[in-house]
Write an enzyme that holds these catalytic residues in place. Structure first.
Site, mmCIF file in Angstrom:
data_model
loop_
_atom_site.group_PDB
_atom_site.id
_atom_site.type_symbol
_atom_site.label_atom_id
_atom_site.label_comp_id
_atom_site.label_asym_id
_atom_site.label_seq_id
_atom_site.Cartn_x
_atom_site.Cartn_y
_atom_site.Cartn_z
ATOM 1 C CB SER A 276 -0.868 0.006 1.264
ATOM 2 O OG SER A 276 -1.498 1.257 1.461
ATOM 3 C CE1 TYR B 143 -3.641 -1.964 5.407
ATOM 4 C CE2 TYR B 143 -2.845 0.299 5.291
ATOM 5 C CZ TYR B 143 -3.240 -0.870 4.665
ATOM 6 O OH TYR B 143 -3.237 -0.947 3.289
#
Length: 271
Positions: free
Chosen positions: A132, A145
């Site tokens: 990401s 995360y």
């Protein structure tokens, strides 16, 4: 011979779209997820469905063994399974933090271990790790995360240089904003975990800001096509990025100091 692909997290979003794109383009695709009912629409398009939970070693071992029995090889592993559990670092229970890393990091690492022996034997393979922009840039409330994605980036860099000698490429994909279930899950957990704590005002500002950005995000197809481009490249790059604000965000991360990057991130939050 057709290339055999195993892709995790194929029940929605990037995973499902990638399974669809690769099946349409001549790959033998094994689409893996916990719930088979969420992948029924992939079957008419030629994908094989596989029940797999990346936090359950038995299902991962069985899944890989089943593919090897049927196909004799796994050419491409796409580690896509993942989710975002948001909340202030202080507020998130450590059990939830561990689960975040089990799914986003250790599941990918374990599947990589399982497919590498056959890839080494055939002297060819591709391991694609879906990271990401959040694997390079950390925002408030995404601590666990981001920890999982930063770790996946580091793992990928180490692995890339270990397995290059065997003809195996390791590729990192860094999506920016993409329309998917991901944001809904992330922001629901943010409100649940930190919406009523000492962090509630900042948490609500964060959620309000990022909800306004969601309509600008492209469909998952843009990442599916990027993955296809990466695995078909003769000499793939170590990293590919696409999606809402992916390019500008990564560019500013390169040129700004930590202090200026913090100011830029916090300056985007609605008052």
């Amino acid at each position: 011979m057709k290339k055999v692909v195993l892709i995790t997290g194929a029940s929605a979003g990037i995973g499902k779209e990638t399974a669809r794109v690769l099946a349409k383009n001549g790959y033998t695709v094994y689409a893996a997820a916990r719930r088979l009912d969420k992948m029924q629409d992939l079957q008419p398009e030629g994908a094989h469905m596989l029940q797999m939970d990346v936090t359950d070693d038995d299902t991962m071992v069985k899944g890989v063994n089943d593919i090897m029995t049927r196909e004799g090889k796994i050419d491409i592993l796409i580690n896509n399974a993942g989710f975002g559990s948001y909340g202030a670092v202080e507020d998130v229970p450590i059990a939830d933090a561990r689960y975040q890393l089990e799914v986003n990091l250790f599941g990918a690492a374990r599947l990589t271990q399982l497919v590498l022996p056959s890839m080494r034997q055939q002297q060819w393979g591709k391991i694609v790790n879906i990271s990401s922009v959040g694997g390079k840039i950390a925002t408030p409330f995404g601590g666990w995360y981001h920890a999982s994605k930063f770790a996946l980036e580091g793992l990928s860099d180490a692995l890339r240089n270990e397995v290059k000698q065997f003809g195996i490429d390791v590729i990192v994909i860094e999506p920016g904003g993409i329309k998917s279930e991901w944001s809904g899950i992330a922001f629901d957990s943010l409100v649940k975990v930190s919406g009523h704590t000492a962090y509630q005002n900042l948490a609500r500002r964060f959620a309000d800001t990022f909800k306004t950005m969601e309509p600008n995000s492209p469909e998952p197809l843009i990442i599916a096509e990027l993955i296809q481009k990466a695995i078909e490249a003769r000499r793939p790059k170590a990293r590919y990025a696409a999606g809402y604000m992916a390019g500008p965000s990564l560019f500013f991360r390169k040129i700004l100091s930590d202090n200026l990057m913090d100011k830029a991130i916090m300056g985007t939050l609605k008052k």
